[in-house]
Design a protein around this motif. Structure first.
Motif, PDB file in Angstrom:
ATOM      1  N   TRP A 189       0.828  -1.205   0.000  1.00 47.35           N
ATOM      2  CA  TRP A 189       0.000   0.000   0.000  1.00 47.35           C
ATOM      3  C   TRP A 189       0.863   1.256   0.000  1.00 47.35           C
ATOM      4  N   ALA A 190       2.028   1.192   0.618  1.00 50.47           N
ATOM      5  CA  ALA A 190       2.952   2.327   0.581  1.00 50.47           C
ATOM      6  C   ALA A 190       3.463   2.543  -0.843  1.00 50.47           C
ATOM      7  N   ARG A 191       3.759   1.458  -1.532  1.00 49.43           N
ATOM      8  CA  ARG A 191       4.204   1.559  -2.930  1.00 49.43           C
ATOM      9  C   ARG A 191       3.107   2.176  -3.800  1.00 49.43           C
ATOM     10  N   LEU A 192       1.864   1.798  -3.530  1.00 54.68           N
ATOM     11  CA  LEU A 192       0.751   2.374  -4.278  1.00 54.68           C
ATOM     12  C   LEU A 192       0.696   3.884  -4.068  1.00 54.68           C
ATOM     13  N   GLY A 193       0.895   4.348  -2.839  1.00 53.39           N
ATOM     14  CA  GLY A 193       0.887   5.776  -2.563  1.00 53.39           C
ATOM     15  C   GLY A 193       1.950   6.519  -3.355  1.00 53.39           C
ATOM     16  N   GLU A 194       3.149   5.930  -3.455  1.00 55.50           N
ATOM     17  CA  GLU A 194       4.227   6.560  -4.231  1.00 55.50           C
ATOM     18  C   GLU A 194       3.859   6.625  -5.715  1.00 55.50           C
ATOM     19  N   TYR A 195       3.239   5.542  -6.215  1.00 54.34           N
ATOM     20  CA  TYR A 195       2.842   5.541  -7.630  1.00 54.34           C
ATOM     21  C   TYR A 195       1.788   6.616  -7.901  1.00 54.34           C
ATOM     22  N   ILE A 196       0.811   6.747  -7.013  1.00 53.65           N
ATOM     23  CA  ILE A 196      -0.229   7.753  -7.186  1.00 53.65           C
ATOM     24  C   ILE A 196       0.375   9.156  -7.197  1.00 53.65           C
ATOM     25  N   LYS A 197       1.307   9.400  -6.297  1.00 49.53           N
ATOM     26  CA  LYS A 197       1.966  10.708  -6.254  1.00 49.53           C
ATOM     27  C   LYS A 197       2.659  11.015  -7.579  1.00 49.53           C
ATOM     28  N   GLN A 198       3.405  10.058  -8.101  1.00 48.70           N
ATOM     29  CA  GLN A 198       4.114  10.258  -9.361  1.00 48.70           C
ATOM     30  C   GLN A 198       3.149  10.459 -10.522  1.00 48.70           C
ATOM     31  N   SER A 199       2.100   9.665 -10.569  1.00 50.77           N
ATOM     32  CA  SER A 199       1.162   9.720 -11.696  1.00 50.77           C
ATOM     33  C   SER A 199       0.412  11.042 -11.729  1.00 50.77           C
ATOM     34  N   TRP A 200      -0.058  11.498 -10.583  1.00 51.49           N
ATOM     35  CA  TRP A 200      -0.825  12.740 -10.566  1.00 51.49           C
ATOM     36  C   TRP A 200       0.071  13.956 -10.772  1.00 51.49           C
TER      37      TRP A 200
END
Length: 542
Positions: free
Chosen positions: A390-401
């Protein structure tokens, strides 16, 4: 199979059965072919199962968290079980009928069932459980049985539920976690939560409580007086408490444990474990809970309150990448609020493919132009603190947005802090997943209806989303007795929701269940390893 077919023929022959149940029964009869020869089950042996985190209590009527059900699902039972297609099957009830008007549900109970202390299980226990115990202790059961006008017992082995109005989802309300039967002779007239018997739970299931060494293991032993002759096959089940994810994976790898489920194994460990010759991997057994993950958005702040802003955020996410690279192939890309394995799913609706340029165009349309630093909007994101994935998902969302000009500030917290922030609406965006319990009226509507905006309550409408048409359609579908009309209502509400995007649906989650190949029949129903394990046996030759 012969007993089940006989049961289905009795159901299909009954003129009082609702049309919604006749079709599934007929389909099962039509699909039933010759019996397939199977290896004869061996008796004896101990099964080793991971349980994490350690349950707070083993009385399923008092606590319905996943770890509690993993263990207590072998001790307690419900009136019904459900196959992978969510069709009801006998459990403590051997048959049932539903009136044509959908208002009366009549259950015939097995007549040879006893509690673990030797007392007979009767209709009195069902009436007590559904009218007194669960409405006080079990929020989901309280909601389900609020539709009931009366519960009566014409005799010791018949229970009649009369509903205030039709509630088609009611047939899904009798699974062991949704409505575990509790012994009236133990709890009636007592403080349920303080009852001294809570330390040594008494159920009707194939396994009895034996020992609990806190921080180490919970041991259940065979119920020698179980009502199904010759079952259970196992002598005992040992539930091993292993807090560390790496240690859980190692225990599977070495054969120290036989079964894992739900979040026991981090997704990045799945490919390695899947390759081991002594382990089988399945994602079946989660159809009843049908977990759906999403990004929750607080609608109380601009620009988060704008549907086009939420649509833009959706277009900016490559959900196939999320599935394949973060969840290592586990799950299906979600298309809306209803999981595709759940009753009422509508496939023909608007979808959101990965398209950052379309996302930027939507942001331009609502007047969010990039500043000198390329930033159009700034929001906080609070990742769900449930492990590294879930932490990795948060990093991906930050990068994508950030690629579409939406700056994200990640705010980490612990579980208690996360629950407090989300339930009290003190967040911009977060991620979460919830269960659907087989029907939109049980597990989907609660997220989106206006009267479930309840500050301080998790798994309610924490976003603050409100749409009167959505409220109306969910209300009508809850009481619509005509399956075709009900599907039309559910389809319409899904089409509205995918336009409004109250949340950003990510994945129809598939949890990895690893089973040692010496174990047979570990996953046979829609609740998988949360089942009672009466049919499970181990090959002691391996």
């Amino acid at each position: 199979m012969s007993n089940r077919l006989a049961f289905l023929r009795r159901i299909a022959a009954s003129g009082a059965v609702a049309a919604a149940l006749l079709a599934p029964a007929a389909a099962l009869l039509a699909d039933a072919g010759p019996a397939v020869a199977q290896e004869k089950p061996q008796t004896g042996g101990t099964l080793n199962v991971i349980v994490q985190p350690e349950p707070p209590i083993l009385v399923l009527g008092l606590n319905q968290q996943g770890p509690t059900q993993t263990v207590a699902g072998k001790i307690y039972e419900g009136l019904l079980r459900y196959d992978h297609a969510l069709k009801p099957m006998p459990s403590l009830a051997e048959s049932w009928e539903v009136s044509e008007d959908g208002l009366t549900y009549t259950f015939k109970l097995r007549d040879n069932v006893t509690w673990h202390d030797g007392k007979p299980f009767t209709a009195k226990d069902v009436v007590f459980t559904t009218t007194k115990f669960l409405p006080e202790t079990h929020p989901r059961a309280r909601a389900n049985f609020s539709h009931v006008e009366s519960v009566t017992a014409p005799d010791d082995h018949t229970v009649v539920f009369k509903l205030k109005q039709p509630f088609p989802a009611f047939i899904k309300a009798f699974e062991v976690s949704s409505a575990p039967m509790m012994p009236a002779h133990v709890y009636e007239g007592t403080d349920y939560k303080q009852n001294e018997k809570n330390a040594t739970p008494i159920g009707t299931g194939p396994f009895k409580f034996d020992q609990w060494v806190k921080g180490s293991h919970i041991r259940l032993v065979k119920n020698e007086n179980y009502y199904l002759e010759g079952k259970p096959y196992l002598d005992a089940i040992s539930f091993r408490v292993i807090p560390d994810a790496a240690s859980r994976a190692l225990a599977l790898e070495t054969g120290e444990v036989d079964i894992s489920q739900f979040n026991d194994v981090e997704p990045f460990d799945v490919p390695r474990l899947k390759a081991l010759p002594h382990l089988d991997l399945t994602t079946k057994g989660y159809e009843f809970v049908a977990p759906l993950s999403w990004i929750e958005i607080n609608h109380r702040e601009a620009p988060l309150d704008n549907p086009k802003f939420r649509q833009a955020l959706t277009y900016a996410l490559d959900r196939e990448f999320i599935r394949d690279k973060i969840w290592f192939g586990l799950g299906r890309v979600a298309s809306g609020p209803v999981n595709s394995v759940t009753t009422g799913f509508e496939a023909d609706k608007k979808t959101y493919e990965y398209d950052p340029e379309k996302a930027k165009a939507l942001l331009d349309e609502i007047g969010l132009k990039p500043n000198g630093d390329g930033v159009r909007a700034e929001i906080s994101f609070t990742p769900m603190p449930y492990g590294e994935t879930w932490a990795r998902l948060g990093e991906y969302i930050k990068q994508s947005w950030s690629k579409i000009g939406v700056k994200v500030n990640l705010e980490s917290t612990d579980v208690a802090g996360w629950v407090q922030k989300v339930s009290n609406w003190d967040y911009d965006a977060t991620n979460n997943f919830v269960y659907q319990y087989g029907d939109p009226s049980l597990g989907v509507a609660r997220t989106y209806i206006s009267d479930n905006i309840r500050k301080g309550v998790m798994f309610s409408n924490t976003m603050g989303y409100s749409n009167a048409k959505v409220d109306d359609l969910f209300a009508k579908a809850a009481v619509e007795n005509d399956p075709a009309q009900r599907q039309q209502q559910l389809s319409e509400v899904q089409k509205i929701l995918v336009e409004d995007m109250p949340v950003i649906w990510l994945l129809e989650m598939e949890f990895p269940t690893f089973v040692n190949k010496r174990v047979h029949n570990a996953v046979t129903t829609a609740i998988g390893t949360s089942e009672n394990f009466a049919d499970v046996w181990v090959d002691k030759k391996n």
